[in-house]
Design a protein around this motif. Structure first.
Motif, mmCIF file in Angstrom:
data_model
loop_
_atom_site.group_PDB
_atom_site.id
_atom_site.type_symbol
_atom_site.label_atom_id
_atom_site.label_comp_id
_atom_site.label_asym_id
_atom_site.label_seq_id
_atom_site.Cartn_x
_atom_site.Cartn_y
_atom_site.Cartn_z
ATOM 1 N N ARG A 86 -7.310 -27.216 10.883
ATOM 2 C CA ARG A 86 -8.425 -27.880 11.961
ATOM 3 C C ARG A 86 -8.997 -28.922 11.075
ATOM 4 N NH1 ARG A 86 -7.485 -23.605 14.266
ATOM 5 N NH2 ARG A 86 -5.201 -23.489 16.127
ATOM 6 N N ALA A 87 -10.000 -30.072 12.372
ATOM 7 C CA ALA A 87 -11.324 -30.877 12.189
ATOM 8 C C ALA A 87 -12.034 -29.729 11.531
ATOM 9 C CB ALA A 87 -11.450 -31.902 13.291
ATOM 10 N N ALA A 88 -12.475 -28.886 11.898
ATOM 11 C CA ALA A 88 -12.975 -27.783 11.096
ATOM 12 C C ALA A 88 -13.102 -27.221 9.891
ATOM 13 C CB ALA A 88 -13.474 -27.395 12.488
ATOM 14 N N GLY A 89 -11.631 -27.392 9.988
ATOM 15 C CA GLY A 89 -11.429 -27.095 8.506
ATOM 16 C C GLY A 89 -10.965 -25.558 8.334
ATOM 17 N N PRO A 90 -11.206 -24.752 9.328
ATOM 18 C CA PRO A 90 -10.420 -22.799 8.664
ATOM 19 C C PRO A 90 -8.544 -22.787 8.600
ATOM 20 C CG PRO A 90 -10.423 -23.656 11.550
ATOM 21 C CD PRO A 90 -11.438 -25.246 10.842
ATOM 22 N N LEU A 91 -9.037 -21.994 7.964
ATOM 23 C CA LEU A 91 -8.069 -21.604 7.558
ATOM 24 C C LEU A 91 -6.479 -21.228 8.418
ATOM 25 C CD1 LEU A 91 -6.647 -20.643 4.401
ATOM 26 C CD2 LEU A 91 -7.437 -18.306 4.882
ATOM 27 N N ALA A 92 -5.214 -22.005 8.320
ATOM 28 C CA ALA A 92 -4.785 -21.831 9.209
ATOM 29 C C ALA A 92 -3.928 -21.456 8.243
ATOM 30 C CB ALA A 92 -4.711 -23.104 9.687
ATOM 31 N N PHE B 201 -12.343 -17.647 6.703
ATOM 32 C CA PHE B 201 -11.497 -18.493 7.829
ATOM 33 C C PHE B 201 -11.921 -19.490 7.488
ATOM 34 C CE2 PHE B 201 -11.073 -19.960 12.445
ATOM 35 C CZ PHE B 201 -9.952 -20.287 12.432
ATOM 36 N N ARG B 204 -15.490 -22.492 2.503
ATOM 37 C CA ARG B 204 -14.509 -23.070 0.990
ATOM 38 C C ARG B 204 -15.429 -22.635 0.305
ATOM 39 N NH1 ARG B 204 -12.112 -21.851 3.813
ATOM 40 N NH2 ARG B 204 -9.907 -23.014 4.873
ATOM 41 N N ARG B 255 -22.229 -25.131 6.631
ATOM 42 C CA ARG B 255 -21.331 -25.131 7.103
ATOM 43 C C ARG B 255 -21.241 -23.262 8.667
ATOM 44 N NH1 ARG B 255 -18.119 -24.747 10.523
ATOM 45 N NH2 ARG B 255 -15.809 -24.663 10.520
#
Lengths: 482, 482
Positions: A86-92, B201, B204, B255
């Protein structure tokens, strides 16, 4: 141990191209690191980036493909590549929405099986029904614990986990000819967590990791979380295809090979002694570390060759757990490895879990392992599973579903569907009737097992299941015909 | 949510320098990725790399410093920088050998405390002795389980963990004014594992993460495993220093902010409502996600302000566990977060742990939480801890050791040693006499707490401890004098 890349006359061009691909990948990673590319952003066009970096478009394509394989970016049909998440960049990790109608990916089978309510049948799941587990021994162990010392009820275990269970495990290893010391062994919360720790310890994003094809689907899910490149070799009746194995070692330089030898999942095949020996010779020549997951050990009527037994924990890391054989509720796993690695793994355990499994849990496992009730349970389980395999195989054959092999033990049957039927279609049709199946391609890195399916013979007892399966096959047949 | 870096007139130069630093970091990372730089290799000289990349030597120094902070490389006195880890490149987190004489780093206190034998006293550890825990309620719960259903003994829990315990947690949240739904909550193996999952999650490598100074030392250990850049703000009697907080948000763009509000560890301070409100306003302005660890909640005589209560799980992720208050043996933690994040976290849980905590474990916790014995235990524990705090503080003061604050609850006392004594020296001297202490700098990112020490008032009861402490202070005094 591992040397910098050696250039030689034959591979010169390939290596130089690989170097340019790495440059493009590094450039994209740098932009992601400094947030000029954030989650959801579109990546530069292939042609544009090729021009600006002075490389060929095919180099950019190769770089984007590899970043996709690592899960950092994802292609979107017809509109280029996007930064994953997502925009916030979590690991999907999921391939789509995690509902019932999400893609039938490696997560699908786990989540449907684990979260199914009582009404749902689970011939696709990877464990025995509670009624097939050693509940009498478990109950006796729990009852005994009500009288244990306060420490066991309320205090942390040491960083390696309870001594009692570690001693029992070492004794079992010794029976297999593996002589290990207490400082080579640590307990973990589960077998999966054991593998996860080893991967965190040894892998970096972008590393290549080798698995069998087919392999346990959660190896694929776990490796995706580590953002590594997954490569595979076909699994034969006696272990991995050694010619393919050698080629992969030469070409992909995998950092790790993850397998389970005893009653291979999903095929139920058994590693032969010759394959084990040759495989270890190849591993030595290519400096490959091997993780051998021994989770099904107690389902074997007689022990079969183990990589760890031949190698002696030099380049083999053994992991295992008791979730399949003693209890999936009272979870506990272990890692046996070189003692210097174990030392470092304990730091990782402290940082990420503080301690190992609950002392109460390890005490229950230790009590069950030494309880005569468990020995009797195991002795009774072998013929029970054997009968279930035979009966299930016969019922499957009546539907045109052919077992690829008849395993010596355990509950898995790896089968080919009739008439080239697509097992994902069959799975979706069965899910509509509250039956969770495990279609072949969730086990297959190369996605070449679309015609296969894994059945759990201990979960196939209900007549309704066979009606649903028959209808699901008919639905798939109809869909594929049209 | 997060935008690409914006250039404005004032920050132009700083940002451009940052860009060049990132370039150097990316170049080194690329060489590590393609193995032209392997574990143990020496990095290019600062001058050499500056020339070849056309940047100033100070840019290379900055890049190397940051890569060191991330744990990817390490400086070696007088001979430059080296790629971290052994030749094979596994993740080495320790600052030195993990023996008793290893550096007194955040791992030292954990490992010494956890692996100490009976003879060793642990006033530096972060938990109560078993005799202070609710063992009667625990015993009753375990006894009851010997009569439970087979499923609970032998089957997996669902991916979110047992419903009973999740419902109980939601009821507790509601009492604090946090209205959350079942799909916002998942159970984990421990509080540490909950934090680890959230970090996997959201973070990085190279991301900045904000913690308090001082903070719980294992936050530092855990963040090192994630190879992030750790930044910190001083913690005051009413929460983090907000001026410093704002500066860090502006300059380092963290973050995540990881904190524990109720009975802050190690200081025992309490977040004020005003600080909580202002902190959340700043967090909103800078799009900061906050992890609030509520692990000490049950040690509070009356509840204090929580970031999660003000924010309502929008940008605050609440984690917690029962390891400190119910049992460190029967471990179980939780994550409460936005429901879309929880969904993705469950995939990560499946991939890396397969399921959550043992159903048997969660059932014991649920039974204890609802047992009148536990209510009585808590009521008796508050005055008992209060008395221990007062008595320990008096004994410490007699040695010239002054508590920085008197906490409203819990077992931690954060104290300043007399005469500028170095707490690491005191710790080493005490360890020689089998006493594990927790010196200030293991809690301090800025390494400015060398004169502080955390004492666990529930582990200070033995007269021998006070003799050892007196001698250790004298030893340090002598060493520092000479």
């Amino acid at each position: 141990m591992r040397k910098p890349i050696q250039l030689d006359s034959v591979k010169d061009i390939a290596v130089r191209t690989a170097g340019r691909t790495q440059e493009v990948m590094a450039a994209i990673r740098a932009r992601m690191a400094n947030r000029t590319l954030a989650g959801g952003d579109r990546l530069p066009s292939i042609r544009g980036l090729a021009t600006s970096m002075g490389v060929s478009p095919s180099t950019v394509v190769e770089a984007y493909d590899r970043l996709s394989a690592e899960g950092l970016i994802r292609p979107q049909r017809g509109s280029g590549f996007y930064v994953a998440g997502r925009a916030a960049g979590p690991l999907a990790l999921a391939e789509s929405e995690p509902k019932r109608d999400r893609a039938v990916d490696p997560f699908w089978v786990s989540r449907q099986s684990l979260d199914a309510d009582q009404r749902v049948m689970r011939p696709g799941c990877g464990w025995l029904p509670a009624s097939w587990m050693p509940t009498a021994a478990l109950r006796r162990a729990v009852r005994g614990l009500a009288r244990c010392e306060d420490d066991l009820l309320a205090d942390y275990a040491g960083t390696r986990g309870a001594l009692t269970l570690r001693r029992l495990l070492l004794a079992r290893f010794a029976e297999e000819g593996i002589s290990a010391s207490l400082d080579q062994l640590m307990l973990t919360s589960s077998g999966t967590q054991a593998l996860d720790m080893v991967c965190r310890f040894l892998l970096r994003p972008g590393d290549a990791v080798l698995v069998d094809d087919p392999c346990y689907f959660n190896f694929r899910a776990l490796l995706r979380a580590h953002q590594v490149r997954i490569v595979s070799v076909p699994y034969t009746q006696s272990g991995p295809d050694l010619a393919a194995f050698e080629t992969v070692l030469r070409e992909d330089h995998p950092r790790l090979y993850i397998t389970n030898s005893a009653l291979h999942n999903p095929t139920g095949a058994t590693l032969s002694l010759q394959t084990a020996h040759r495989l270890l010779t190849l591993a030595a020549a290519h400096d490959l570390t091997i993780v051998e997951d021994d989770i099904f050990a107690d389902f074997e009527p007689e022990p079969s060759p183990r990589l760890a037994s031949l190698d002696g924990l030099a380049r083999v890391i053994r992991i295992g757990s008791f979730s399949k054989t003693i209890s999936a509720s009272i979870r506990c796993g272990y890692i046996a490895a070189r003692s210097d690695w174990t030392e470092d793994l304990i730091d990782l355990q402290v940082a990420t879990n503080f301690t190992g499994p609950s002392p109460l849990v390890t005490e229950i496992i230790a009590r069950v392992l030494t309880d005569g009730l468990y020995r009797k349970h195991r002795q009774a389980l072998h013929p029970k599973l054997s009968r279930a395999r035979r009966e299930t195989a016969a019922q499957l054959r009546a539907l045109g579903i052919e077992p690829w092999a008849m395993p010596r033990g355990g509950f898995n049957l790896w089968c080919r569907l009739p008439e080239g039927l697509d097992s994902t279609r069959v799975t979706k049709a069965a899910m509509d009737e509250d039956v969770v199946l495990a279609p072949g391609n969730v086990f297959s890195v190369s996605q070449t097992a679309g015609n296969f399916m894994r059945f759990n013979v201990a979960q196939c007892g209900e007549p309704r299941f066979w009606e649903v399966l028959r209808r699901a096959l008919a639905t798939a047949r109809q869909e594929q015909g049209s």
